[in-house]
Write an enzyme that holds these catalytic residues in place. Structure first.
Site, short mmCIF file in Angstrom:
data_model
loop_
_atom_site.label_atom_id
_atom_site.label_comp_id
_atom_site.label_asym_id
_atom_site.label_seq_id
_atom_site.Cartn_x
_atom_site.Cartn_y
_atom_site.Cartn_z
N LYS A 1 9.75 60.24 59.77
CA LYS A 1 9.16 58.94 59.63
C LYS A 1 8.17 59.08 58.66
O LYS A 1 7.85 60.17 58.05
CB LYS A 1 8.49 58.50 60.85
CG LYS A 1 9.50 58.19 62.07
CD LYS A 1 10.09 56.96 61.52
CE LYS A 1 10.83 56.17 62.81
NZ LYS A 1 12.05 57.04 63.15
C1 LIG Z 1 13.89 51.07 64.88
C2 LIG Z 1 13.55 52.03 65.92
N1 LIG Z 1 13.14 52.04 67.08
C3 LIG Z 1 12.84 52.92 67.95
C4 LIG Z 1 12.88 54.32 67.46
C5 LIG Z 1 12.55 55.34 68.73
O1 LIG Z 1 11.56 56.30 68.04
P1 LIG Z 1 11.58 57.66 68.75
O2 LIG Z 1 12.62 58.39 68.09
O3 LIG Z 1 10.25 58.25 68.28
O4 LIG Z 1 11.67 57.65 70.17
C6 LIG Z 1 13.11 54.63 66.16
C7 LIG Z 1 13.14 55.91 65.70
O5 LIG Z 1 14.03 56.56 65.01
C8 LIG Z 1 13.49 53.44 65.14
O6 LIG Z 1 13.75 53.73 63.91
#
Ligand SMILES: Cc1ncc(COP(=O)(O)O)c(C=O)c1O
Length: 375
Positions: A189
């Protein structure tokens, strides 16, 4: 596999970590306070201030943040939440955690975000919330979604996991509108804490609920091990918070780096016949650059393209697959091909190219050259 004598491998993503991050994490280790310490509040305040959001709550992942945000706005069993099928699977999964149903609507072919008209057409008496996703860092049309929510008395949770640094037409930063908005800090990210996330919001009562539920349901004034509601362990530890604070200090520079790399890609790929590049910013909207995803021309074999790039030391991947066509979603909800044709066409042709803030112009040139010949 890299061929003999091939150039250095270009990864899909690579975080910028330097001496300030290393020192910040070491300081936490030396302090011996590894969780629920002073860095949690500091990271939340710094993050909210960066965006101009009233409040923020740090959590252990973007997924955890989506779950807590949906709970906080009251999404529950048997309800429907309208969301995008062109997203990372966590946005739809978080709805299912609450016993609710993710109802998909098709996407806009240019921005690739949930199409407000399609979302409006999907509203039923069971709909209680909208979950727009700012996909690939491009701001969703929140003014239209907010009007729709007012009309039908729906809650809104924004999935801003990919959109740190993005800006809306009305000049508000993504995440600063007051709707609970969730960011993710996974290693690829714009800002990373390894794993982690943040919910920005305006309502102090919602923040209190989120802060309690991330910490096993404990109220702020309660003794340890006394819990007055169901909670989870969605805390973000002090090491991650320290890393996040240090990353936030260089976020402006890292976002500028991503935008610079995107500019090089645009120039280098401009001449490739029928290759679709990420849409340009419209009006005052600004993308918070997260990934550089192209849509291959119809008829170009994506798997073959990925193999050809890999043979030359370049990582790439299909990104994103349509959620409704994943096996779990097919089996659970009976989804089939053809339901969301725009999403399905885009998902079948999307390819994420190497993209990180300190990527060199030479590396971009190499990727562009190989992609051009693969096309
Ligand atoms: C659009 C979107 N939503 C939710 C997530 C979930 O985040 P995390 O991987 O920190 O749980 C991500 C992460 O990759 C994402 O790109």
């Amino acid at each position: 596999m890299l061929r003999d004598g091939a150039a250095e491998m270009i990864p899909l993503a690579r975080p910028v970590i330097g001496a300030p991050e290393e020192e910040a994490v070491l300081e936490v280790l030396r302090s011996r306070q590894l969780s629920l310490g002073p860095r949690l509040g500091q990271f939340e305040r710094d993050f909210a201030a960066f965006l101009g959001a009233p409040l923020a709550s740090a959590v252990s992942s973007g997924t955890a943040g989506l779950h807590l945000a949906l709970r906080a706005v009251g999404v529950g069993k048997g309800e429907e939440v309208i969301t995008s099928p062109f997203s990372f699977v966590a946005s739809a999964n978080s709805v299912i955690y609450q016993g609710a149903r993710p109802v998909f609507a098709d996407i806009d072919p240019v921005t690739l975000n949930l199409d407000p008209q399609a979302a409006a057409a999907a509203v039923t008496p069971r709909t209680t919330a909208l979950l727009p996703v700012h996909i690939f860092g491009y701001p969703a049309d929140m003014q239209t979604f907010e009007a729709l929510a007012t009309q039908h008395q729906l809650a809104i949770v924004e999935d801003a996991c990919e959109a740190l640094g993005a800006r809306h037409e009305d000049l508000k930063q993504v995440g600063a509108r007051g709707n609970p908005a969730v960011f993710g800090f996974y290693a690829n990210k714009q800002l990373t804490t390894g794993e982690g996330g943040m919910i920005t919001l305006a309502d102090p009562a919602l923040k209190e609920r989120i802060d309690s539920e991330r910490n096993q349901g404990r109220a702020p004034d309660m003794d340890w091990l006394d819990h007055d509601r169901l909670g989870f362990n969605y805390r973000l530890d002090e090491l991650s918070c320290a890393l996040g604070i240090a990353q936030l200090r260089r976020l402006g520079e890292m976002l500028a780096g991503r935008a610079r790399v995107a500019g090089w890609y645009r120039e280098a790929l401009a001449g490739v016949d029928r290759l679709t590049l990420p849409c340009e910013d419209r009006g005052e909207e600004r993308r918070g650059w997260f990934v550089f995803v192209v849509q291959l021309p119809h008829g170009v074999d994506r798997d073959e393209t990925i193999r050809a790039l890999a043979a030359r030391g370049i990582q790439s991947k299909p990104y994103l697959p349509a959620i409704h066509l994943m096996s779990f979603y097919r089996e659970r909800f009976g989804h089939r091909e053809g339901e969301f044709p725009v999403c399905e066409d885009i998902a079948a042709r999307s390819l994420a190219l190497p993209f990180f803030p300190d990527m060199s112009e030479g590396q971009v040139g190499r990727v562009a050259e190989e992609l051009t010949s693969a096309c």
